[in-house]
Scaffold this active site. Sequence first.
Site, short mmCIF file in Angstrom:
data_model
loop_
_atom_site.label_atom_id
_atom_site.label_comp_id
_atom_site.label_asym_id
_atom_site.label_seq_id
_atom_site.Cartn_x
_atom_site.Cartn_y
_atom_site.Cartn_z
N LYS A 189 0.82 -1.21 0.00
CA LYS A 189 0.00 0.00 0.00
C LYS A 189 0.87 1.28 0.00
CE LYS A 189 -4.09 -1.79 -0.31
NZ LYS A 189 -3.70 -3.16 -0.68
C1 LIG Z 1 -9.71 -2.23 -1.64
C2 LIG Z 1 -9.10 -3.02 -0.55
N1 LIG Z 1 -9.74 -3.13 0.62
C3 LIG Z 1 -9.23 -3.82 1.64
C4 LIG Z 1 -8.02 -4.45 1.54
C5 LIG Z 1 -7.52 -5.26 2.68
O1 LIG Z 1 -6.44 -4.66 3.30
P1 LIG Z 1 -5.59 -5.45 4.41
O2 LIG Z 1 -4.65 -6.36 3.68
O3 LIG Z 1 -4.89 -4.36 5.17
O4 LIG Z 1 -6.56 -6.18 5.26
C6 LIG Z 1 -7.30 -4.36 0.35
C7 LIG Z 1 -5.99 -5.04 0.25
O5 LIG Z 1 -5.33 -5.16 -0.70
C8 LIG Z 1 -7.84 -3.62 -0.73
O6 LIG Z 1 -7.22 -3.53 -1.91
#
Ligand SMILES: Cc1ncc(COP(=O)(O)O)c(C=O)c1O
Length: 385
Positions: A189
Amino acid sequence: MTAQTPTTVEVPWNRPSLGEEEIAEFAGTVRSGWLTHGPKATALEEAVREELGVRDAFAVSSCTAALHLALLAAGIGDGDEVITPSLTFCAGPNVIRQVGARPVFADVEPVTYNLCPEQAEAAITTRTKAIMVMHYGGHPADLAAFRDLADRHGLLLIEDAAHALLARRGGLRAGAVGDLGAFSFYANKVITTGEGGILFGRRDLVGKARLLGRHGIDSSVWQRHNGRHTADYEVVEAGLKYVMSDLTAAVGLPQWRKLAGFTARRAEIAAAYTDALSGLPGLATPTVLPGVEPGWFLYSLFIDPARAPLTREETAERLLTQYGIATSHHFRPVHTLRFYSGSATRPLPVTETAAARQLSLPCYPAMTDDQVQRVITAVRALWGP
Ligand SMILES: Cc1ncc(COP(=O)(O)O)c(C=O)c1O
């Protein structure tokens, strides 16, 4: 299929930018003897709360945890419906299912590929409790329209702002318009702690989420360490364990301070790509609507197989094998994934077309100018003289 020479990746699709500041803050936390959610996680919460102008924030183990807590705190559960795009990562729909509710997939609009307010409104039923928007690639969805839609129908607005840590639309900051918003600090990210996330927004809902995210215990271990006996607590809900550790927050604090610089560098790379690649046949570069400052988590090309010399798959393959450039796709629409097969109750033509054409180019601050130029030269070469 012909045998391929093994590919050396010269330009990875993503690479984090971590430096001495993160190492020093992490080492300081290791030496401090306080490892779990405490002063560092609290400082990160305060930094996010202040910058977004929201009432409260709770640092957690992932964006998925944040979204799960958002639904639990709002009391969304059995028989409820939550409207969401299908052109997203599975995290949102998965947690909707985890609380016993049903994700209702509505189509995206064909310019920014964000959830379309009209399609979302058409999907509202008497069972709808919330709309979970996702800011695709970092370009905010129509924040004002979704706030208005949620208010008119008495629905909760949740912003999955995993891609949009520093993005604005019409002066509104992505994440800060919903009743609740969530950021991801996952390894790929815009800023990262390896794994991590944060939930923020309305004080009542974040407060409930905080309780649910630390076992349903009525005080934090840091508060108990400072004032009360560590065993002096009460469990007032059947909660989960989702808190962010201070080791994680130690990496997150310097990353958060670097967010504006990282976003500016992403915007610079995006501008170079758009300058050099606009106008190639069958290849669309991302549109930034007036009044928008995108977060540029993704730089998406959309390849129309009827007009381009190569398909999306051929482009990805040749960029990798001929030029050592890795790319990615965002996303396989959730309704096409095995667990969700047959779950789409409405047609999703824009989602399906976009997903078949989208290609994510490398776009991150650790890229050198040379690497950016290499990507441009490769795409132009594949499109011919
Ligand atoms: C749009 C979106 N929402 C949520 C997530 C989930 O994030 P995390 O890996 O921090 O749980 C991602 C992860 O790639 C994502 O692209």
